[in-house]
Each structure stands twice: as C-alpha cells, then as structure tokens.
Design a protein around this motif. Structure first.
Motif, PDB file in Angstrom:
ATOM      1  N   THR A 195       2.686  -7.825  -2.216  1.00 20.83           N
ATOM      2  CA  THR A 195       1.737  -7.380  -3.237  1.00 20.83           C
ATOM      3  C   THR A 195       1.975  -5.902  -3.505  1.00 20.83           C
ATOM      4  OG1 THR A 195       0.085  -8.968  -2.452  1.00 20.83           O
ATOM      5  CG2 THR A 195      -0.700  -7.145  -3.831  1.00 20.83           C
ATOM      6  N   PRO A 196       2.138  -5.496  -4.776  1.00 20.62           N
ATOM      7  CA  PRO A 196       2.389  -4.078  -5.062  1.00 20.62           C
ATOM      8  C   PRO A 196       1.142  -3.218  -4.895  1.00 20.62           C
ATOM      9  CG  PRO A 196       2.242  -5.331  -7.103  1.00 20.62           C
ATOM     10  CD  PRO A 196       2.185  -6.326  -5.990  1.00 20.62           C
ATOM     11  N   ALA A 197       1.333  -2.007  -4.413  1.00 17.34           N
ATOM     12  CA  ALA A 197       0.254  -1.028  -4.276  1.00 17.34           C
ATOM     13  C   ALA A 197       0.797   0.337  -4.668  1.00 17.34           C
ATOM     14  CB  ALA A 197      -0.272  -1.008  -2.846  1.00 17.34           C
ATOM     15  N   TYR A 198       0.039   1.086  -5.496  1.00 15.69           N
ATOM     16  CA  TYR A 198       0.491   2.381  -5.998  1.00 15.69           C
ATOM     17  C   TYR A 198       0.108   3.523  -5.058  1.00 15.69           C
ATOM     18  CZ  TYR A 198       0.950   0.028 -10.563  1.00 15.69           C
ATOM     19  OH  TYR A 198       1.286  -0.817 -11.589  1.00 15.69           O
ATOM     20  N   SER A 199       0.971   4.537  -5.022  1.00 18.31           N
ATOM     21  CA  SER A 199       0.652   5.828  -4.420  1.00 18.31           C
ATOM     22  C   SER A 199       1.153   6.900  -5.373  1.00 18.31           C
ATOM     23  CB  SER A 199       1.313   5.989  -3.049  1.00 18.31           C
ATOM     24  OG  SER A 199       0.636   5.246  -2.071  1.00 18.31           O
ATOM     25  N   PHE A 200       0.237   7.740  -5.848  1.00 16.43           N
ATOM     26  CA  PHE A 200       0.536   8.764  -6.848  1.00 16.43           C
ATOM     27  C   PHE A 200       0.514  10.122  -6.181  1.00 16.43           C
ATOM     28  CE2 PHE A 200      -1.184  11.663 -10.195  1.00 16.43           C
ATOM     29  CZ  PHE A 200      -0.145  11.575 -11.099  1.00 16.43           C
ATOM     30  N   GLY A 201       1.432  11.013  -6.596  1.00 17.23           N
ATOM     31  CA  GLY A 201       1.474  12.309  -5.963  1.00 17.23           C
ATOM     32  C   GLY A 201       1.980  13.426  -6.856  1.00 17.23           C
TER      33      GLY A 201
END
Length: 267
Positions: A165-171
């Motif tokens: 399952t895809p999960a985002y991490s933004f930085g």
C-alpha cells in the motif's frame, strides 16, 4: 591509475557550504546555492540507470526486486510542483505545525514547530561540523488531514508491487542536509525542486558509516578512501525525476540545493 577523488569531493563540499549570493533563488522561490557549477561536479559519477521508456513488465523483471533505477517522464506533476513554491506553501500551510526529525540514522528526536518558522529560520545550509542529532529535518511525520489539499494533486509513480500500500512522505530541506545510511521497505522518491544525491548499497553490503554523522561529513571523511569495489551506487536525482529503491537497500541522501521532495513508500 585512478584519479584521486578527494579534490573533487572537497570542491563539492565547499560549494555546498559557501554562502549563497543575496537574492539567489531557484525556481519556486527556494534558495539555491551561490555557485551554479556544482551540478556538473555532482554528476561526475552516476552508476544508477536512467529510464524514460520503462514498461511495468520491465520494471518488475529488471528492477523491482534487484536494483535501483531513476525514472523519467513517468507522471506529470507540474500542478503539484506549482503548488510547492515557497510562496504558495507558506500561504497555505504557514501556520500549520510540522514535526521535524533529527537527521541521523534512527531519527530519535522529534520537534514540533510552525511550518513558517521552519522555512524562515531553520531552512539553511548544513553546518559541516554539526552532528546528525543537532540537525532538524522536515521529512515524513506529515499530518495527512492538514496537508490533504496539497497531496491530492500529486500523481505517484504508476508502478506498484503486489501486496503493498503506498504512503506519502513530504519534505523540504536545506543544501548540504540529508539522512545518513539506513534501510526500510521499497519505495519511490521524487524531487520537486532542487537536486538530491543518493548513495545506495544492496542489503548484503553494509556500508561503513557512523549513525550520528551527517551524509556531508561521510562524503568528506569516508567516501574518498573507498576502493572502487567498496563504493556505493550513486547518482544525483534532478527535479522531475523519480528514484526507485528496492526493499532493504541501504541508502543515504544529500540535498545539493534547498530541495522539495516527496517519497511514496510501498509498505
């Protein structure tokens, strides 16, 4: 005889920490470095394949479980990129509280701070003498409810892995910052603004590093002494490119500019 690596690396190091010229800003209003030639130096060595015509079948057969690859032109995130300009992010999320992590292998410490304060006061080039636990880094720990209006405009890579399952991490991070070697599950990392240099080792080849020293110090102190067989796979990922890293691959990152980026972890 192989050309010594140290002079080139010291040049990269100096360019990263040199003060930016007043008013030197890249696209999106994010500040770039004062010298514009470090891109060519950083690209002196690239050992990760770039593909602009990759099919899903080829991805599964050649890369998904075996080696990293840089993908070009896979999706169009021009709308998302426009929304990630400095001005727009501050206008939309300036008052939001974001969680910062220390830039060491295990990211022990977490600090909550308004996004505007992070951008205006803490988003600066890495101090080469700082340890990882002295450097605060905005990546992951995103409040998806608060940032949903931004994330819904992002088009993740179309390649998936069965059962994940895809999960985002933004930085967003300053020049010279990065995370030292660590590993986790597979995923994709896209650069929106700036440039990010990657160093990668397969699971069976544990790199020599200190978990509380920054990638910048590793590049300065350890990398030059590596023999050719001990060197990592490496490359600089440009804005609009996506790097895929397989499961349990060791990797360290180094932002060459103030960089905006988003990862899609396949968990």
């Amino acid at each position: 005889m192989e050309t010594p690596a140290r002079p080139v690396l010291l040049l990269v190091f100096w360019m990263l920490v040199a003060p930016a010229r007043p008013g030197s800003e890249g696209e999106g209003g994010w500040q770039r470095r004062g010298l514009g030639t470090s891109a060519e130096v950083a690209e002196e060595r690239c050992t990760v394949e770039r593909r602009s015509d990759l099919t899903y079948a080829e991805f599964i057969r050649h890369y998904a479980f075996s080696r990293p690859v840089i993908l070009q032109g896979l999706t169009d995130n021009s709308r998302f990129r426009a929304l990630c300009s400095r001005e727009r992010l501050l206008a939309s999320f300036g008052d939001n509280v974001v969680r910062l992590s220390t830039a060491n292998t295990y990211s022990y410490q977490k600090v909550d701070i308004p996004f505007q304060e992070y951008v205006q006061q803490l988003l600066h080039p890495q101090d080469p003498t700082s340890l990882g636990n002295d450097t605060l880094y905005f990546f992951g720990d995103n409040n998806f409810t608060e940032w949903a209006s931004l994330f819904r405009h992002y088009s993740p890579p179309t390649f998936g892995l069965l059962g994940t399952t895809p999960a985002y991490s933004f930085g967003i991070a300053g020049a010279g910052t990065g995370v030292p070697f660590h590993w986790h599950g597979p995923g994709f990392s896209e650069v929106i603004y700036g440039r990010k240099r990657w160093f990668l080792y397969p699971p069976e080849k544990t790199p020599k590093f200190h978990p509380n020293k920054t990638t910048l110090s590793w590049l300065r102190d350890t990398y030059p002494a590596l023999t050719p067989s001990a060197r990592p796979l490496e490359c600089t990922v440009q804005a609009g490119e996506v790097l895929y890293f397989p499961d349990r691959w060791w990797h360290a990152t180094l932002n060459l500019d103030t960089s905006v980026f988003i990862s899609t972890f396949l968990s």
